[in-house]
Design a protein around this motif. Structure first.
Motif, PDB file in Angstrom:
ATOM      1  N   THR A  21       0.859  -1.284   0.049  1.00  0.00           N
ATOM      2  CA  THR A  21      -0.110   0.054  -0.117  1.00  0.00           C
ATOM      3  C   THR A  21       0.865   1.311   0.139  1.00  0.00           C
ATOM      4  N   GLY A  22       1.870   1.337   0.904  1.00  0.00           N
ATOM      5  CA  GLY A  22       2.693   2.473   0.984  1.00  0.00           C
ATOM      6  C   GLY A  22       3.196   2.637  -0.404  1.00  0.00           C
ATOM      7  N   TYR A  23       3.933   1.754  -1.052  1.00  0.00           N
ATOM      8  CA  TYR A  23       4.969   1.754  -2.113  1.00  0.00           C
ATOM      9  C   TYR A  23       3.744   2.564  -3.251  1.00  0.00           C
ATOM     10  N   LEU A  24       2.863   1.786  -3.427  1.00  0.00           N
ATOM     11  CA  LEU A  24       1.843   2.066  -4.466  1.00  0.00           C
ATOM     12  C   LEU A  24       1.226   3.357  -4.452  1.00  0.00           C
ATOM     13  N   SER A  25       1.299   3.659  -3.183  1.00  0.00           N
ATOM     14  CA  SER A  25       0.511   5.205  -2.944  1.00  0.00           C
ATOM     15  C   SER A  25       1.397   6.213  -3.314  1.00  0.00           C
ATOM     16  N   PHE A  26       2.788   5.958  -3.813  1.00  0.00           N
ATOM     17  CA  PHE A  26       3.666   7.353  -4.109  1.00  0.00           C
ATOM     18  C   PHE A  26       4.575   6.849  -5.401  1.00  0.00           C
ATOM     19  N   ARG A  27       4.673   5.348  -5.453  1.00  0.00           N
ATOM     20  CA  ARG A  27       5.527   5.004  -6.326  1.00  0.00           C
ATOM     21  C   ARG A  27       5.255   4.092  -7.320  1.00  0.00           C
ATOM     22  N   PRO A  28       5.442   3.766  -8.527  1.00  0.00           N
ATOM     23  CA  PRO A  28       6.725   4.634  -9.111  1.00  0.00           C
ATOM     24  C   PRO A  28       6.221   5.930  -9.560  1.00  0.00           C
ATOM     25  N   LEU A  29       7.248   6.570  -9.672  1.00  0.00           N
ATOM     26  CA  LEU A  29       6.963   8.288  -9.863  1.00  0.00           C
ATOM     27  C   LEU A  29       6.358   8.348 -11.680  1.00  0.00           C
ATOM     28  N   TYR A  30       5.583   9.107 -11.860  1.00  0.00           N
ATOM     29  CA  TYR A  30       5.137   9.334 -13.103  1.00  0.00           C
ATOM     30  C   TYR A  30       5.311  10.585 -13.681  1.00  0.00           C
TER      31      TYR A  30
END
Lengths: 167, 525
Positions: A21-30
């Motif tokens: 959850t934490g990763y997909l909430s901000f990463r990968p950068l778009y």
């Protein structure tokens, strides 16, 4: 399975769920646009001139109106379409005749366009006619612009401000 | 459609089984997705109320107020902000998995169409609420989300002025805009809650709270994430610049890059097509609708057991107006009945010991009557021989009867394991039709018809009518809740149980199986 192993398994699940959850909430950068590009937006909402000019009503016409609707002038509702051309460095990127909004074609003509360009100096030309004429333009803007990488520049139009304005 | 469902079912089934090795059945997160969704909704609500106290709706003040929460009051408001963000993400994950799982299990048709359709509506509203929340932060991500979503909306000819013109350049945006957005961000979730209430209207005994342990674990994991990786803003929005690199929330916003790059005609057509498919999927072929249960008033005494056991509220007890001594009778709503047979399984007159002509329960399935079930049991019993003979009663939503291949076993398929009256177990053993009976159904805590498995366990344990009679040797009865993909598990259990039954041949328990036929009272419970 021993209780301790089950609890450990549950802990692993919660850690994985939180990490995902934490990763997909901000990463990968778009990356929305290439860093070396700038953006120009051409957008306006402008009511063109009316198809027929306002004229004074005759005494007879005024008398024929219901008393509560009597007025000295009458104006047609329909407006001309707005024709607009937009060029960058001599290349015509957008040209369109924009119909007035509304069932009676009495509303403003509107557009909203985006163009991505390399950062740097550009010659921007915007032309517009709103009087129904067949050739030529009622408003024109030619300007050398220096655009920084990532800059977003808006080209708006307000007839009361004299034509095209940069924001 | 079955192929798509199968594709979804495979990974979900593997994940369910994996989680089943570490969680108790009633804690398995995949069996509690709807309840977990509600739980996260309340976490979002409580955290949202707290951060609303500090939120300012001015253009510059919005960002600054959130920065204050994140940096100055990080220990409470900052944690609440992070919880608000991560619980929203967790809610979306739960909803998507919930939808995929219900679809893969075929739980979207028949009586469940209403819950499916309202669930889709609730999901759309929750998405809208979440996306409006991103705007409020008014950082670079907010700017990106606001511009892309308004440009997408502007493709529809419903707004007089292009909404995206609000974000044309610095100074275009009005303070009132955030007031409107905060109103939407509060009103839309409340509307979603109302739709969720409707979502549960046709669900009997809905589970809206996850088990406490699961709720505690889920909350603690979100809290830990909030402390370890606090949600932060991505720099103030600047309409004079393109947002550039943004840390996109891929749980909420995975389609935004597509909305941005593809023409509105394509994205709107795709969105409408997906929406129409999702809404109409409950009525799309192949339709498999079983006949609704039928009441036989001549054998009904209005005991209400069928009404109490029906998982779909398809039965209502109404006043009986004939000259019968019984005052109430069940009335079946054909539109709500899915033909699971749980009512017939609960009927005390579903008694296989009755004479052939008399086996007509007070309520029964017209296309799979108790008489047919008894005939099938007797037919399959003739096919098994040797030591350790077993008759398997399997739910059609679990391992299929045709997949039961063990040598000394024969299987009878039921609409639901709850369709089986306990007296059939007694019947099989006392008539020596088999040495043992094995019930195979859906996974524990995950009955296709919600309560079939639970009612069966309660009936076997003597906690719910009709009970399994005390005289039945419990050693000769086994339950295996292995679910649809549990063939290997069932095979292993069958082999072991058959061997066990063979070893019981010389034990006193066998005497029971050879007991003389006992005349049963039709009202036996």
């Amino acid at each position: 399975m021993a209780d301790i192993m089950r609890y450990a398994g549950q802990a692993v699940f919660y850690v994985c769920a939180a990490a995902l959850t934490g990763y997909l909430s901000f990463r990968p950068l778009y990356q929305q646009t290439h860093p070396g590009l700038a953006q120009i937006k051409l957008s306006f909402s402008h009511g063109a001139q009316r198809v027929e000019d306002c004229r004074r009503l005759t005494t007879k016409e005024i008398a024929a109106l219901p008393p509560s609707e009597r007025r000295p002038n009458t104006c047609s509702r329909e407006r001309h379409p707005v024709y607009v051309e937009f060029s960058i460095d001599g290349e015509l990127l957008y040209s369109k005749s924009l119909e007035p909004a509304g069932l009676s074609k009495d509303g403003p003509s509107r557009t909203y366009q985006k163009f991505l360009v390399e950062a740097g100096v550009h010659a921007v030309t915007a032309r517009l006619r709103d009087s129904g004429r067949e050739a030529g333009f009622d408003y024109e803007m030619e300007q050398q612009l220096t655009l920084a990488p990532g800059q977003s520049l808006a080209v708006d139009f307000r007839s009361e401000a004299g034509g095209f304005i940069l924001k | 459609m079955d192929a798509i469902r199968g594709l979804l079912r495979f990974p979900l089934d593997r994940l369910e089984r994996l989680l089943g090795t570490v969680f108790p059945a009633h804690w398995n997160p995949l069996f509690n997705l709807g309840a977990l969704g509600f739980f996260f909704y309340w976490v979002i609500t409580v955290s949202g109320i707290y951060i609303y106290i500090f939120f300012d709706t001015g253009i510059h003040e919005a960002y600054q107020s959130i920065e204050y929460m994140t940096n100055e009051q990080w220990y409470l408001a900052g944690v609440m902000r992070s919880l608000h963000r991560y619980a929203s993400d967790a809610l979306i994950i739960c909803l998507l998995l919930h939808m995929a799982r219900e679809f893969s299990l075929g739980r979207y048709r028949g009586a469940r169409w209403f819950s499916w359709v309202t669930g889709i509506a609730a999901m759309m509203l929750i998405y809208m609420a979440g996306i409006s929340g991103y705007w409020l932060v008014w950082d670079k991500l907010a700017q990106y989300v606001a511009i892309v979503s308004t440009e997408w909306l502007d493709w529809l000819p419903i707004f007089g002025e292009p909404v995206a013109r609000n974000f044309l350049a610095p100074g275009s945006l009005d303070n009132r805009f955030f007031t409107l957005m905060i109103f939407l961000h509060i009103a839309v979730p409340l509307f979603a809650l109302a739709v969720l209430w409707m979502h549960l209207q046709r669900v009997v005994k809905p589970v809206i709270n996850p088990p406490r342990g699961l709720a505690a674990g889920s909350f603690l994991s979100m809290l830990a994430l909030s402390l370890v990786l606090p949600a932060v803003s991505q720099g103030p929005a600047d309409l004079a610049r393109v947002p550039g690199n943004v840390g996109l929330d891929w749980i909420y916003l995975p389609l935004f890059p597509l909305l941005e790059r593809l023409p509105g005609s394509v994205t709107w057509s795709a969105a409408m097509a997906v929406f129409l498919i999702l809404i109409t999927i409950p009525v799309l072929p192949p339709m498999k609708r079983s006949a609704a249960a039928v009441v036989d008033l001549g054998n009904c005494n209005g005991c209400t057991r069928c009404d109490l056991d029906c998982p779909y509220e398809a039965i209502a007890m109404v006043e009986r107006k004939d000259d019968s001594p019984f005052s109430m009778m069940p009335q079946v709503s054909a539109s709500l009945c899915v033909g699971c047979g749980i009512c017939a399984g609960s009927c005390p007159t579903s008694m296989p010991f009755r004479r052939r002509a008399d086996l007509s329960p007070g309520i029964d399935l017209p296309d799979f009557t108790m008489a047919m079930l008894r005939d099938e049991v007797e037919a399959v019993a003739k096919r098994i021989s040797g030591p350790g003979r077993l008759i398997v009663f399997s739910c059609q939503h679990g391992v299929r009867a045709s997949d039961v291949k063990h040598g000394s076993c024969a299987a009878v398929s039921l609409r639901c394991i709850g369709q089986l009256p306990p007296s059939f177990i007694d019947y099989v053993l006392s008539r020596d039709l088999a040495d043992g009976v094995l019930l195979a159904g859906c996974k524990e805590n995950d009955c296709y018809n919600r309560f079939g498995l639970r009612w069966t366990e309660d009936r076997l344990a003597g906690q719910r009518d009709p009970h399994l009679r005390a005289r039945v040797d419990r050693r000769r009865l086994k339950t295996v809740w292995c679910g649809a993909g549990g063939n290997a598990w069932l095979d292993a259990e069958l082999a072991a149980f058959s061997q066990e039954m063979a070893s019981l041949e010389s034990l006193p328990g066998k005497a029971h199986a050879q007991a003389p036929r006992v005349k049963e009272d039709a009202a036996h419970g």
